[in-house]
Design a protein around this motif. Sequence first.
Motif, PDB file in Angstrom:
ATOM      1  N   LEU A  62       0.834  -1.211   0.000  1.00 36.28           N
ATOM      2  CA  LEU A  62       0.000   0.000   0.000  1.00 36.28           C
ATOM      3  C   LEU A  62       0.863   1.254   0.000  1.00 36.28           C
ATOM      4  N   ASN A  87       1.044   4.228  -3.060  1.00 39.71           N
ATOM      5  CA  ASN A  87       0.918   5.669  -2.812  1.00 39.71           C
ATOM      6  C   ASN A  87       2.136   6.427  -3.331  1.00 39.71           C
ATOM      7  N   HIS A 108      -0.975  -5.412   4.481  1.00 42.15           N
ATOM      8  CA  HIS A 108      -1.835  -4.397   3.867  1.00 42.15           C
ATOM      9  C   HIS A 108      -2.089  -4.639   2.374  1.00 42.15           C
ATOM     10  N   MET A 109      -1.032  -4.965   1.614  1.00 44.34           N
ATOM     11  CA  MET A 109      -1.210  -5.276   0.189  1.00 44.34           C
ATOM     12  C   MET A 109      -0.011  -6.110  -0.268  1.00 44.34           C
TER      13      MET A 109
END
Length: 753
Positions: free
Chosen positions: A668, A672, A690-691
């Motif tokens: 994540l 970003n 998270h990812m």
Amino acid sequence: MSKIDGDLRERLLGAFRGECRERLQVLSSDFMKLEKRGDPKGAALLIESSYREVHSLKGAARAVGLGAVERFCQTLESFFSVLKKSGLIPSKEVAGSMIGWLDILEDLIHKEDSSEASLSSAPIVVALAKMKEFTESPALISCSVNSHNSESKSEVATKGDPDSSCDLAEITATPARMSMTETVRISSSFLTGLLLQTEDLLSTRNSQKLRAQEADDLNSKFSEFSKFFKEIITEKKSSANENEASFYLKMEKNVESFSKRLGQLASVSYKAHWELSSKVDTLLSEFKSSMLLPFSSLLDDFPRIVRTLSAETGKQCEFKVSGDNVRIDRRVLEMFHDPLMHMVRNSVGHGIEIPEDRLAKGKPSAGKFFIDITQTERDVVKIVIGDDGRGIDSEKIKGLALKQGLFSKEEASELDRRSALELIFLSGMSTSDIITDISGRGLGMAIVRDAVESLGGSVAVTSVLGQGVRFVLNIPVALTSFRGIVVESCGQKFVVPKSGVRKVVLVRQEDIQSVSSRESIVYSDRPIPIISLSDVLELDSGKVEKNTFPAFIMGEGVKTVAVSMDELYGEQDVMAKAMGPLLKRVRNVSGFSVLGSGRLVPILHAPDMIRTALGVSSGAKGQTFSHQKGEKTVKTILVAEDSITSRTLLKNVLEAAGYRVLTAVDGLDALNKIKAELPDLLVTDVEMPHMDGFTLTSEVRKMSGSANLPIVLVTSLGSQEHREKGVEAGADAYIIKSSFDQGNLLEVIQRLA
């Protein structure tokens, strides 16, 4: 054993490395045969052979102070001791584990680490524990054979009774070795040095041949002069007085004496040439024979390599070899090892399909990788290498070449399938959808062609989409000395290797026609271009018109060409000399040789001559260099890795290579940062909070600005399922952490960035 330092340790390690190569090859061959579970009597001998090899490796490791290798071999020796005493044959699963242990042992030997810490890695700990488990519980190894066979095997293994009823010729064990009294171990470099010194005698022999011919020519001319002189003397004597007659008689005797001595000199010169030629040829033949090894000596490790690669990629592959008894120069085999490895990796990595896909296409679940070796001429070996996999997509290759700017769309549309297939030998060409630690970088076939051509050989490819691929390689039997054809163009002599010439023809002016605005001749019922050697080498010629001239037919298929020259002097044994590091790669020239006259002449490089004659230069448009002003652009790489240790390692490696590095702590965070600043390349782990890396790759591909961003996955997940998932997500490369090598990572990044 006390610690050994200095030169003695280096000498011992040098001997140890050579011994290890031989013993590991024997073990690899034995283990692969044990996995097939053949004849019980043969298996007993294989177990005995392996037991002895491991025992010898243990002693050798102790002698050079490699404690870790010694301990590993000690445990493996205990395992074989149980096999031998219990009369057991390992199951297919256990034999598979044994092959894995051999990989670990080979890695330990390569590292030459004597510390106990080297045995603490997970694979080694697991392997040692498994060996001990089998040693303590032999029933886990295999079901015991009946008592009669067990007793027979034990007797064969322990006593080696020559009167045993088993026929050793039918047993697939390793060949018997010569006794110590029949052999002596010497350095291969020492033997190579002796061979090179012997080959230097070729120049002496050629020079002696030329001197003998000159003496014979001089004798013939003086004989003609002597006859003419006698006629004059006879005429003068008829009208001479007594003093003059005495003078003429004395002159006649002197001329006869000189003529006789000159004849004797010519005869002695010829005899000396014949004796020297005979001795040099015999000596050279013996030395060359000592350097020849069966092709099988190169292939000992490859069944295990194919098996390991197949397991890593989730595929099934059969390794078939024919003609491996053909003997070839050890130096050629050493240089051919890496090219063959690239071809194996290409076939198993992205040539042969997974079992499910093969069955869906009506193929057997197991793919076939085959090697066929035949000696077509005295100096040339033909090697056919191929598989029955998916074949090469020529349209995909064209598209990749077009994308790299190698030619225009118009030029691409004019390429036939065979010419398109030849593009795979250019650097950067790969049909793989993803780069892995096995294949996909597009360098393998370029390396193969360069290596084969550096040997003075040639390589060609044919492929049927969906049915497989075949590579045909022609390589010399031996290096350095070879049969060469001496030619002349523009007053300069050259040597062309005979292996690069298919046929010598005599061309007449009326045979030359104009086809597609190029001078051509008809050969095998079709026109082929003809170009003069002076044009190939860009020599300044006077363009002297000749009614007939010799020409070489070179190349194969659509790359057949005729090369004409001014004069052809015949063939002879040629001793090749390298040009040195400053002239390592000169187009059309591979080295130099000394003729019998003492004249230094270039040796021409046949593959380059063909490419030049056809207007295709080696590596044309593939790589260009220019001097540019201004600052060098520094590329930015984003590293997404949740482990601070791995993240720091990758950052340091990439910064040391000159890249600007940004880091992200998970998927994540990386997404970003990509939205805020688009890097030139993304290196990401897969398992992150998270990812994960797969999701990150998919999300990046959905973004319009980063759809073409190169993405490299560096992960510990090495199964075929995870690799395919990486391809589906849109990754460009997939590198396994367990086999991580910073050189491979930088090579992949350099290609993609």
